[in-house]
Design a protein around this motif. Structure first.
Motif, PDB file in Angstrom:
ATOM      1  N   GLU A  57      -8.082   7.591  -1.526  1.00 54.82           N
ATOM      2  CA  GLU A  57      -7.124   6.778  -0.764  1.00 54.82           C
ATOM      3  C   GLU A  57      -6.458   5.695  -1.627  1.00 54.82           C
ATOM      4  O   GLU A  57      -5.433   5.136  -1.242  1.00 54.82           O
ATOM      5  CB  GLU A  57      -7.776   6.160   0.482  1.00 54.82           C
ATOM      6  N   PRO A 239       8.012  -4.689  -5.145  1.00 55.33           N
ATOM      7  CA  PRO A 239       6.677  -4.917  -4.565  1.00 55.33           C
ATOM      8  C   PRO A 239       6.727  -5.268  -3.081  1.00 55.33           C
ATOM      9  O   PRO A 239       5.824  -4.892  -2.332  1.00 55.33           O
ATOM     10  CB  PRO A 239       6.105  -6.072  -5.406  1.00 55.33           C
ATOM     11  N   VAL A 240       7.767  -5.963  -2.652  1.00 51.04           N
ATOM     12  CA  VAL A 240       7.900  -6.279  -1.218  1.00 51.04           C
ATOM     13  C   VAL A 240       8.033  -4.978  -0.416  1.00 51.04           C
ATOM     14  O   VAL A 240       7.351  -4.772   0.594  1.00 51.04           O
ATOM     15  CB  VAL A 240       9.103  -7.215  -0.967  1.00 51.04           C
ATOM     16  N   GLN A 243       4.757  -3.167  -0.177  1.00 54.75           N
ATOM     17  CA  GLN A 243       3.879  -3.759   0.836  1.00 54.75           C
ATOM     18  C   GLN A 243       4.333  -3.349   2.235  1.00 54.75           C
ATOM     19  O   GLN A 243       3.523  -2.957   3.085  1.00 54.75           O
ATOM     20  CB  GLN A 243       3.866  -5.290   0.694  1.00 54.75           C
ATOM     21  N   ILE A 246       4.105   1.020   2.071  1.00 57.43           N
ATOM     22  CA  ILE A 246       2.839   1.673   1.686  1.00 57.43           C
ATOM     23  C   ILE A 246       1.653   0.840   2.168  1.00 57.43           C
ATOM     24  O   ILE A 246       0.649   1.368   2.610  1.00 57.43           O
ATOM     25  CB  ILE A 246       2.748   1.892   0.159  1.00 57.43           C
ATOM     26  N   GLY A 247       1.783  -0.481   2.072  1.00 59.31           N
ATOM     27  CA  GLY A 247       0.720  -1.352   2.577  1.00 59.31           C
ATOM     28  C   GLY A 247      -0.524  -1.370   1.713  1.00 59.31           C
ATOM     29  O   GLY A 247      -1.597  -1.782   2.164  1.00 59.31           O
ATOM     30  N   ARG A 248      -0.390  -0.909   0.492  1.00 58.76           N
ATOM     31  CA  ARG A 248      -1.547  -0.844  -0.400  1.00 58.76           C
ATOM     32  C   ARG A 248      -1.008  -0.918  -1.821  1.00 58.76           C
ATOM     33  O   ARG A 248       0.038  -0.344  -2.115  1.00 58.76           O
ATOM     34  CB  ARG A 248      -2.233   0.498  -0.159  1.00 58.76           C
ATOM     35  N   LYS A 249      -1.719  -1.621  -2.704  1.00 57.32           N
ATOM     36  CA  LYS A 249      -1.256  -1.747  -4.081  1.00 57.32           C
ATOM     37  C   LYS A 249      -1.391  -0.392  -4.784  1.00 57.32           C
ATOM     38  O   LYS A 249      -2.457   0.216  -4.731  1.00 57.32           O
ATOM     39  CB  LYS A 249      -2.077  -2.817  -4.811  1.00 57.32           C
ATOM     40  N   GLU A 262       8.936  -6.100 -11.785  1.00 58.74           N
ATOM     41  CA  GLU A 262       8.023  -6.670 -10.795  1.00 58.74           C
ATOM     42  C   GLU A 262       7.109  -5.606 -10.192  1.00 58.74           C
ATOM     43  O   GLU A 262       5.955  -5.880  -9.862  1.00 58.74           O
ATOM     44  CB  GLU A 262       8.807  -7.382  -9.686  1.00 58.74           C
ATOM     45  N   GLN A 265       4.466  -5.160 -12.799  1.00 59.83           N
ATOM     46  CA  GLN A 265       3.578  -6.335 -12.822  1.00 59.83           C
ATOM     47  C   GLN A 265       2.599  -6.298 -11.658  1.00 59.83           C
ATOM     48  O   GLN A 265       1.412  -6.585 -11.793  1.00 59.83           O
ATOM     49  CB  GLN A 265       4.407  -7.620 -12.730  1.00 59.83           C
ATOM     50  N   TYR A 266       3.122  -5.951 -10.479  1.00 58.79           N
ATOM     51  CA  TYR A 266       2.293  -5.933  -9.278  1.00 58.79           C
ATOM     52  C   TYR A 266       1.241  -4.818  -9.367  1.00 58.79           C
ATOM     53  O   TYR A 266       0.060  -5.023  -9.052  1.00 58.79           O
ATOM     54  CB  TYR A 266       3.198  -5.722  -8.059  1.00 58.79           C
ATOM     55  N   LEU A 269      -1.616  -5.617 -11.907  1.00 59.19           N
ATOM     56  CA  LEU A 269      -2.396  -6.836 -11.673  1.00 59.19           C
ATOM     57  C   LEU A 269      -3.886  -6.482 -11.719  1.00 59.19           C
ATOM     58  O   LEU A 269      -4.280  -5.470 -11.166  1.00 59.19           O
ATOM     59  CB  LEU A 269      -2.126  -7.341 -10.251  1.00 59.19           C
ATOM     60  N   PRO A 270      -4.710  -7.335 -12.314  1.00 55.37           N
ATOM     61  CA  PRO A 270      -6.142  -7.092 -12.218  1.00 55.37           C
ATOM     62  C   PRO A 270      -6.576  -7.186 -10.746  1.00 55.37           C
ATOM     63  O   PRO A 270      -5.925  -7.905  -9.981  1.00 55.37           O
ATOM     64  CB  PRO A 270      -6.760  -8.238 -13.022  1.00 55.37           C
TER      65      PRO A 270
ATOM     66  N   ARG B 191      -3.019  -1.962   9.889  1.00 48.63           N
ATOM     67  CA  ARG B 191      -3.400  -1.172   8.718  1.00 48.63           C
ATOM     68  C   ARG B 191      -4.852  -1.402   8.299  1.00 48.63           C
ATOM     69  O   ARG B 191      -5.427  -0.579   7.589  1.00 48.63           O
ATOM     70  CB  ARG B 191      -2.476  -1.514   7.549  1.00 48.63           C
ATOM     71  N   HIS B 203       0.253   3.871   4.800  1.00 51.73           N
ATOM     72  CA  HIS B 203       1.683   4.186   4.661  1.00 51.73           C
ATOM     73  C   HIS B 203       2.194   5.003   5.833  1.00 51.73           C
ATOM     74  O   HIS B 203       3.389   5.289   5.899  1.00 51.73           O
ATOM     75  CB  HIS B 203       1.972   4.867   3.316  1.00 51.73           C
TER      76      HIS B 203
END
Lengths: 326, 326
Positions: A57, A239-240, A243, A246-249, A262, A265-266, A269-270, B191, B203
């Motif tokens: 997932e 990235p907006v 979000q 997809i709602g998930r990184k 961006e 970068q997003y 991200l660690p 979500r 998503h």
């Protein structure tokens, strides 16, 4: 006779399965650091019991479109569509003969049309992308993309996709990734061909959009495209949009310009695992060579960020044995 | 002895596979017109060579959430979350003791808090849903939903989902449907539990949203929820949201209130095949009974539209043998 075998074996190990052409999931990628990095990442996140393992997932990969999955020179394909659409609609708009930016377009002077800046672009987009239902728009794009040809190569636009990226999309999906497009291009435009060309269904295509209204047309409810901007899926909008939709990184991101920075970068991200890759257009012979000074697909801050963060950079001339599908 | 066997066989044919409990994909649905209609639709669109066959990529089903997949009485679950969140944040906001709508919430007077209308709701939502990163918000909701209990039943909210609808979701997916939530509720809220409870990944969850900004927080890029409405996924917003995010007309839609009417109208626009269903809350004993006059989940125009268009209406008391999971 042991010696040559062990060397071949070591080489095979070093390159993963790529030494065996038959098993190579990325045959259009030359052996080198970019290919090795892609394969190592996929291997790592799919190997259970390791610290970099990612459950299914979390296997979300996002791709820019223009310049990352298909060519964007001399200008964005969608702009060429808009120009053709303005020409097709011109008989119904006699006033365009004298009003800019349309007058320049009708004279074949795209540069002149774009001289009006953002306002001119907004007028062209509104004229070519609004005032019709979403179904009608889909039909118009479908007809256009089936026949329109690139001004320099004479190819269909759907033949100007990057073969190595098609292989990468397949390889990720074969490893249970969900693949998404996150593009500054128009979402309704891309959705017409993304499923057949990239294997990406409409609900996994994100892009910029015009507002849409639920209205009654000829007595039936319909969605009508409005001449008003809804969302710009570029730069910090990426990235907006990720979000929102997809709602998930994601754990993997692929781009080619500063507009993707961006998003990378997003994604990177660690904490990891994560993978960020820039396609660097270095191939003036088979495609185009451009980066820091290009009006379309400018890659300047992104190149610096890639170096600073250790992201993978594809040198198109070196890393790809094939650019467009044969 | 032929006679009883042929009757059983005829009954089995008439009810599809439902006569055999073992093979029944909807065991919590009583035999009747609603269950028969659902099964017949799925059968029809998955049978190749018939005029109602729908290829896999067209098998898109959309579900409202509040009142369709889980209970919405006495008030929306998310409002109860907002109340608890205001209470948890109150120590940092001494001014809330005297400022409405917060003062009423802190006194336990929800009705009083909501007396301020839209403005009060906007204040409560902003205070409880904004000013933190999307990751922080997810963690807050995850903690809350794991422990908060329904004021009347004492159950966890995730135990107040409708068992028959869980079976329906499974049955659709087993027949290669993609299932989506299209809800007026907050997308970031749903979500958190939609994947584990409904099997619907982030998503494929759509809802109302606040604006999100890509900002630098503690030196790292982050997405921060803003106290400003982005999109209301209700009424005519539902087909608009579907177009924005799915980009394709669904062929099946499930709702329970007038806020779902436009989604059903859009889904059941000709040409078919298509299927529209309203859950009618008729079960005061096991759940709640409400429709035309209810403040939450009002179903008035929708009932008339269902009758006029021949949509399926679930009579909860009659059609469902089980409401909540045991």
């Amino acid at each position: 006779m042991k010696w040559p075998i062990s060397i071949a074996f070591a080489a095979a190990l070093a390159m993963g399965s790529t030494a065996l052409a038959k098993d190579d999931p990325l045959p259009s990628w030359n052996d080198g650091p970019a290919k090795a990095a892609v394969l190592a990442f996929v291997q790592a996140v799919t190997t259970e019991g390791t610290s970099n393992f990612a459950p299914v997932e979390k296997r979300i990969a996002v791709f820019d479109n223009d310049g990352t999955l298909w060519a964007e020179k001399p200008v964005y394909v969608q702009l060429l569509f808009a120009v053709d659409r303005v020409k097709a609609l011109a008989p119904k708009h006699p006033e365009w003969k004298t009003n800019e930016p349309f007058a320049s377009i009708l004279k074949g002077d795209l540069k002149g049309a774009l001289a009006g800046g953002k306002h001119a672009v907004a007028e062209i987009v509104a004229a070519s992308h609004a005032g019709i239902t979403t179904e009608e728009f889909t039909a118009v794009v479908r007809d256009w993309i089936a026949t329109a040809r690139h001004p320099e190569t004479g190819r269909l636009y759907t033949e100007m996709v990057y073969q190595p990226m098609l292989e990468l999309l397949d390889h990720l999906r074969a490893n249970d990734f969900e693949t998404f497009i996150v593009s500054g291009g128009g979402v309704d435009f891309m959705r017409v061909f993304a499923e057949s060309v990239y294997g990406i269904p409409p609900h996994q295509v994100m892009g910029s959009s015009m507002k849409v209204k639920f209205e009654t047309v000829d007595g039936l409810p319909a969605l009508v495209k409005q001449p008003e901007l809804n969302f710009v899926d570029d730069g910090p909008g990426k990235p907006v949009g990720i979000q929102m939709q997809i709602g998930r990184k994601p754990i993997a991101a692929f781009g080619n310009s500063d507009g993707d920075l961006e998003m990378l970068q997003y994604t990177c991200l660690p904490p990891g695992p994560d993978f960020c890759l820039y396609v660097h257009h270095t191939d003036a012979e088979r495609e185009w060579a451009y980066d820091r000074d290009s009006a379309v697909g400018k890659l300047d801050k992104g190149l610096d960020a890639a170096a600073a963060n250790g992201w993978t950079v594809v040198d198109m001339a070196k890393d790809w044995s094939v650019v467009f599908p044969e």
